[in-house]
Design a protein around this motif. Structure first.
Motif, PDB file in Angstrom:
ATOM      1  N   PRO A   1     -11.398 -35.160 -14.145  1.00 33.36           N
ATOM      2  CA  PRO A   1      -9.996 -35.350 -13.738  1.00 33.36           C
ATOM      3  C   PRO A   1      -9.895 -36.173 -12.459  1.00 33.36           C
ATOM      4  O   PRO A   1     -10.769 -36.114 -11.587  1.00 33.36           O
ATOM      5  CB  PRO A   1      -9.498 -33.913 -13.511  1.00 33.36           C
ATOM      6  CG  PRO A   1     -10.390 -33.068 -14.358  1.00 33.36           C
ATOM      7  CD  PRO A   1     -11.740 -33.744 -14.347  1.00 33.36           C
ATOM      8  N   MET A   2      -8.818 -36.948 -12.341  1.00 32.65           N
ATOM      9  CA  MET A   2      -8.650 -37.884 -11.230  1.00 32.65           C
ATOM     10  C   MET A   2      -8.767 -37.183  -9.880  1.00 32.65           C
ATOM     11  O   MET A   2      -9.369 -37.716  -8.942  1.00 32.65           O
ATOM     12  CB  MET A   2      -7.292 -38.582 -11.348  1.00 32.65           C
ATOM     13  CG  MET A   2      -7.120 -39.762 -10.406  1.00 32.65           C
ATOM     14  SD  MET A   2      -8.297 -41.092 -10.761  1.00 32.65           S
ATOM     15  CE  MET A   2      -8.130 -42.073  -9.268  1.00 32.65           C
ATOM     16  N   GLU A   3      -8.178 -35.996  -9.758  1.00 34.60           N
ATOM     17  CA  GLU A   3      -8.206 -35.314  -8.462  1.00 34.60           C
ATOM     18  C   GLU A   3      -9.623 -34.883  -8.067  1.00 34.60           C
ATOM     19  O   GLU A   3      -9.932 -34.729  -6.885  1.00 34.60           O
ATOM     20  CB  GLU A   3      -7.270 -34.100  -8.469  1.00 34.60           C
ATOM     21  CG  GLU A   3      -7.600 -33.018  -9.505  1.00 34.60           C
ATOM     22  CD  GLU A   3      -6.926 -33.278 -10.839  1.00 34.60           C
ATOM     23  OE1 GLU A   3      -6.850 -32.333 -11.640  1.00 34.60           O
ATOM     24  OE2 GLU A   3      -6.471 -34.421 -11.051  1.00 34.60           O
ATOM     25  N   GLU A   4     -10.485 -34.704  -9.077  1.00 34.16           N
ATOM     26  CA  GLU A   4     -11.869 -34.326  -8.793  1.00 34.16           C
ATOM     27  C   GLU A   4     -12.726 -35.529  -8.408  1.00 34.16           C
ATOM     28  O   GLU A   4     -13.731 -35.389  -7.712  1.00 34.16           O
ATOM     29  CB  GLU A   4     -12.484 -33.628 -10.013  1.00 34.16           C
ATOM     30  CG  GLU A   4     -11.843 -32.303 -10.362  1.00 34.16           C
ATOM     31  CD  GLU A   4     -12.017 -31.276  -9.255  1.00 34.16           C
ATOM     32  OE1 GLU A   4     -13.129 -31.206  -8.688  1.00 34.16           O
ATOM     33  OE2 GLU A   4     -11.036 -30.568  -8.955  1.00 34.16           O
ATOM     34  N   ARG A   5     -12.339 -36.695  -8.887  1.00 33.99           N
ATOM     35  CA  ARG A   5     -13.135 -37.895  -8.596  1.00 33.99           C
ATOM     36  C   ARG A   5     -13.171 -38.198  -7.107  1.00 33.99           C
ATOM     37  O   ARG A   5     -14.159 -38.700  -6.594  1.00 33.99           O
ATOM     38  CB  ARG A   5     -12.582 -39.104  -9.356  1.00 33.99           C
ATOM     39  CG  ARG A   5     -12.634 -38.970 -10.853  1.00 33.99           C
ATOM     40  CD  ARG A   5     -11.975 -40.159 -11.538  1.00 33.99           C
ATOM     41  NE  ARG A   5     -11.636 -39.845 -12.918  1.00 33.99           N
ATOM     42  CZ  ARG A   5     -10.899 -40.602 -13.703  1.00 33.99           C
ATOM     43  NH1 ARG A   5     -10.404 -41.738 -13.233  1.00 33.99           N
ATOM     44  NH2 ARG A   5     -10.633 -40.240 -14.940  1.00 33.99           N
ATOM     45  N   ALA A   6     -12.075 -37.903  -6.414  1.00 39.42           N
ATOM     46  CA  ALA A   6     -12.003 -38.178  -4.981  1.00 39.42           C
ATOM     47  C   ALA A   6     -13.005 -37.348  -4.188  1.00 39.42           C
ATOM     48  O   ALA A   6     -13.333 -37.676  -3.044  1.00 39.42           O
ATOM     49  CB  ALA A   6     -10.586 -37.929  -4.477  1.00 39.42           C
ATOM     50  N   LYS A   7     -13.486 -36.255  -4.793  1.00 40.70           N
ATOM     51  CA  LYS A   7     -14.422 -35.367  -4.098  1.00 40.70           C
ATOM     52  C   LYS A   7     -15.879 -35.762  -4.324  1.00 40.70           C
ATOM     53  O   LYS A   7     -16.782 -35.201  -3.702  1.00 40.70           O
ATOM     54  CB  LYS A   7     -14.212 -33.927  -4.577  1.00 40.70           C
ATOM     55  CG  LYS A   7     -12.794 -33.405  -4.372  1.00 40.70           C
ATOM     56  CD  LYS A   7     -12.641 -32.019  -4.970  1.00 40.70           C
ATOM     57  CE  LYS A   7     -11.194 -31.530  -4.877  1.00 40.70           C
ATOM     58  NZ  LYS A   7     -11.023 -30.200  -5.520  1.00 40.70           N
TER      59      LYS A   7
ATOM     60  N   THR B   1     -10.176 -46.308  -9.663  1.00 35.43           N
ATOM     61  CA  THR B   1     -10.154 -45.223 -10.642  1.00 35.43           C
ATOM     62  C   THR B   1     -11.485 -44.479 -10.740  1.00 35.43           C
ATOM     63  O   THR B   1     -11.584 -43.460 -11.415  1.00 35.43           O
ATOM     64  CB  THR B   1      -9.805 -45.770 -12.043  1.00 35.43           C
ATOM     65  OG1 THR B   1     -10.826 -46.701 -12.444  1.00 35.43           O
ATOM     66  CG2 THR B   1      -8.457 -46.470 -12.025  1.00 35.43           C
ATOM     67  N   CYS B   2     -12.521 -45.009 -10.057  1.00 37.29           N
ATOM     68  CA  CYS B   2     -13.869 -44.415 -10.086  1.00 37.29           C
ATOM     69  C   CYS B   2     -14.415 -44.343 -11.512  1.00 37.29           C
ATOM     70  O   CYS B   2     -15.040 -43.351 -11.919  1.00 37.29           O
ATOM     71  CB  CYS B   2     -13.879 -43.014  -9.467  1.00 37.29           C
ATOM     72  SG  CYS B   2     -13.268 -42.967  -7.778  1.00 37.29           S
TER      73      CYS B   2
END
Length: 211
Positions: free
Chosen positions: A46-52, A88-89
């Motif tokens: 999920p997109m919010e997890e990619r930032a981590k 978008t990683c």
């Protein structure tokens, strides 16, 4: 084929060194495989997890694919190098066709950390620069190219880049055959490297002529 690894901290001037090597050699003699093209695809996350996700540790890179592509190039085959979106990683559908060349440069912050890749390198280079200089370059680059705010870049530097540099990148310097202080501004070191590459290539050409 001569494979050169060019490593160094984020913002140290690696790309400048690579470009100066390319411009000093005959056109079409150099192919470049940036480590950043081989980041693992995070589309299943999920997109919010990619930032981590930590992109500054060796686990973020698909070394197996990079090594596979190097072996294919050494065998005389072209490869389809992946492209990666920092926004978008994720790995993109588009690829870049890379043909075998006399010189192949693998460039990236972690290039000297992977033992399998390291053993494939004919020359290992570490581009060194002061931490303050690197931070200034990172702020400028990430704000312009990656849409980040200066404060976000500084926070990421303190939380991720600085500790990862100390843990992985700086220790990999001991594997280097040549350390280039001051990054792309060090004309003497770059000229020495280009002269060495030229000498190796000329020796290879003479060997081919005698066979």
């Amino acid at each position: 084929m001569m494979i050169i690894g060019i490593a160094g901290g984020t913002g140290s001037g690696k790309t400048t060194v690579v470009n100066k090597i390319i411009s000093a050699l005959p056109p079409g003699e150099v192919a470049v495989l940036p480590q950043d093209s081989y980041y693992r695809d995070l589309s299943p996350i999920p997109m919010e997890e990619r930032a981590k996700v930590n992109f500054d540790e060796p686990a973020a890179i698909e070394w197996e694919l990079l090594v596979k592509h190097l072996n294919q190039l050494k065998a005389g085959n072209t490869v389809e190098m992946p492209t990666y979106s920092y926004l978008t990683c994720t790995r993109q559908a588009e690829t870049v066709t890379v043909a075998p060349r006399d010189v192949v440069i693998v460039e990236g912050i972690l290039v000297l950390t992977d033992p399998v890749l390291r053993n494939m390198l004919d020359v290992k280079v570490f581009v060194d620069a002061d931490a303050d200089d690197r931070l200034i370059r990172v702020i400028s680059r990430d704000c312009i190219e990656r849409g980040r705010t200066p404060q976000a870049v500084i926070d990421r530097y303190e939380d991720v880049l600085k500790p990862m540099h100390s843990m992985y990148i700086e220790p990999s310097k001991r594997f280097a055959d040549l350390i280039v202080p001051q990054g792309g501004a060090n004309k003497v070191a770059i000229n020495l490297l280009v002269d060495y590459i030229d000498a190796r290539l000329e020796k290879a050409r003479r060997l081919k002529q005698t066979i």
